[in-house]
Design an enzyme around this catalytic site. Structure first.
Site, mmCIF file in Angstrom:
data_model
loop_
_atom_site.group_PDB
_atom_site.id
_atom_site.type_symbol
_atom_site.label_atom_id
_atom_site.label_comp_id
_atom_site.label_asym_id
_atom_site.label_seq_id
_atom_site.Cartn_x
_atom_site.Cartn_y
_atom_site.Cartn_z
ATOM 1 N N SER A 175 -12.608 -7.146 -3.124
ATOM 2 C CA SER A 175 -12.786 -5.584 -3.363
ATOM 3 C C SER A 175 -14.224 -5.512 -3.796
ATOM 4 O O SER A 175 -15.251 -6.013 -3.129
ATOM 5 C CB SER A 175 -11.968 -5.087 -4.239
ATOM 6 O OG SER A 175 -11.904 -3.612 -4.182
ATOM 7 N N GLU A 282 -3.835 -2.127 2.694
ATOM 8 C CA GLU A 282 -4.661 -1.800 1.718
ATOM 9 C C GLU A 282 -4.451 -0.357 1.339
ATOM 10 O O GLU A 282 -4.567 0.027 0.112
ATOM 11 C CB GLU A 282 -6.162 -1.808 2.390
ATOM 12 C CG GLU A 282 -6.553 -3.140 3.025
ATOM 13 C CD GLU A 282 -7.215 -3.911 1.884
ATOM 14 O OE1 GLU A 282 -7.053 -3.872 0.703
ATOM 15 O OE2 GLU A 282 -7.483 -5.246 2.092
ATOM 16 N N HIS A 322 -3.484 -3.589 -1.369
ATOM 17 C CA HIS A 322 -5.017 -4.115 -1.993
ATOM 18 C C HIS A 322 -4.552 -4.844 -3.299
ATOM 19 O O HIS A 322 -3.734 -4.174 -3.889
ATOM 20 C CB HIS A 322 -5.789 -2.756 -2.378
ATOM 21 C CG HIS A 322 -7.111 -3.101 -2.590
ATOM 22 N ND1 HIS A 322 -8.156 -3.735 -1.545
ATOM 23 C CD2 HIS A 322 -7.852 -3.021 -3.721
ATOM 24 C CE1 HIS A 322 -9.184 -3.621 -2.243
ATOM 25 N NE2 HIS A 322 -9.163 -3.363 -3.517
#
Length: 377
Positions: A175, A282, A322
């Site tokens: 990320s 995600e 995510h």
């Protein structure tokens, strides 16, 4: 085990074949000032416990990853952690940058314990802390990016003492950590220190902040709080700012500031060796923003010298959101026991971590090069 560093001697804690050195200061900094070398110490420093995290509020990803006590402090937060199986050889190095939207997280948390990767693959693993939120990314100075640069330079100077090869440093992250890793690799100041990069779920659809927007944001921020206010008040003032673009944190790297000379689409990626990918869902963490993480993966891969791409499909109660690959990378399933994203009945395999470690060692994770994808199911 004791190791001499440029800052002074440190003593780690050995478990099995791995010695961990936690909370080593790599720099120091006054508020809103660039990092500088940490004053040297002469007595052996106990490096058995993580150092403090950077100041932060509750993570906006707690609903996916689970809660984690931050244990933060403004002073002393510029520290890093090293895991090694010995100092007798030049081992490849994985330099890991945690995610958290440039506003939360810590490389010292048990989520990112590098012991299993070091033990299973005879690599040196490094995780770092860097300043976050308004302390790291207020205005155009990109202090958090400067911290990351200082940590990488410290590792380049010191990692041989821990058994690492300074010419074999793979920089990686997830990320915001992936975003940071790519920019470290294209910034002329740090590019020569990096051999390979690992990019997990980077928000590639988010360009660096426009400097005019950053200036306006900083001005508005200091209308709500004084520069010298307690850290808690400065953090709380971030909640009063108007929102940025959808999915964007209040503070993140600024184009043209240190570490961000140009946006990645305008940079030459042709000499980078890259492992890059995303998770299938995600958007379970960021509704409507799947494209921010997925859309540019092929573009970055096609622009790189050698690239390997993957999609992480291993699902749990939230699908494959995510961050879901992190316990499979580090093998830290027990640390994620309270995480809503993991299915406790899924096999605790470390195949993803094995691939990242193999890429760190050889430049090949064990599957065909892009454009072919490896699917982790």
């Amino acid at each position: 085990m004791d190791v001499n560093t440029t800052g002074g001697p440190v003593r780690g804690t050995t478990t099995g074949t791995v010695t961990a050195f936690r909370g080593i200061p790599y720099a120091t900094a006054k508020r809103f000032q660039p990092p500088s070398p940490h004053p040297r110490w002469t007595e052996t420093k106990d490096a058995s416990n993580p150092g403090p995290a950077a100041p932060q509020l509750r993570s906006r990803l707690a609903h996916v990853m689970g809660e984690h006590e931050a244990n933060w402090a403004e002073d002393g937060c510029l520290n890093l952690n090293v895991w090694t199986t010995g100092v007798d050889a030049g081992k490849p190095v994985l330099f890991w940058i945690h995610g958290g939207g440039f506003s939360s997280g810590s490389g010292g948390w048990d989520w990112y314990d590098g012991g299993l990767l070091a033990a299973n693959h005879d690599i040196v693993v490094v995780t770092i802390n860097y300043r976050l939120g308004p302390f790291g990314y207020l205005g155009a100075d990109n202090l958090g990016a400067q911290d990351q640069q200082a940590a990488l330079e410290w590792v380049h100077e010191n990692i041989a003492a821990f058994g690492g090869d300074p010419g074999q440093i793979t920089v990686g992250g997830q990320s915001a950590g992936a975003y940071s890793s790519l920019y470290l690799a294209i910034d002329p100041a740090t590019k020569p220190l990096i051999r390979r990069i690992v990019l997990e779920s980077g928000p590639w659809g988010l360009p660096p902040m426009d400097p005019d927007v950053a200036e306006r944001t900083a001005k508005a921020f200091f209308e709500h709080v004084d520069r010298d206010a307690p850290a808690e008040q400065i953090l709380q003032a971030t909640t009063t700012l108007p929102g940025n673009a959808p999915g964007a944190p209040a503070f993140y790297p600024v184009l043209g500031g240190p570490g961000y000379p140009k946006a990645w689409p305008d940079a030459d990626l042709s000499d980078l060796d890259v492992l890059i990918g995303f998770t299938k869902d995600e958007a379970a963490a960021f509704p409507g923003l799947q494209g921010m993480f997925e859309a540019s993966v092929r573009t970055i891969a096609e622009a790189s010298a050698t690239a390997f791409t993957y999609r992480f499909d291993r699902t749990g109660p939230l699908g494959a959101p995510h961050c879901v690959e992190l316990p499979y990378l580090f093998g830290t399933f027990d640390a994620f026991a309270a995480s809503p994203m993991l299915d406790p009945d899924k096999p605790r395999t470390t195949d993803f971590g094995d691939a990242v470690a193999q890429f760190t060692r050889t430049g090949d994770p064990g599957w065909p090069k892009a454009p072919e994808f490896r699917y982790f199911v």
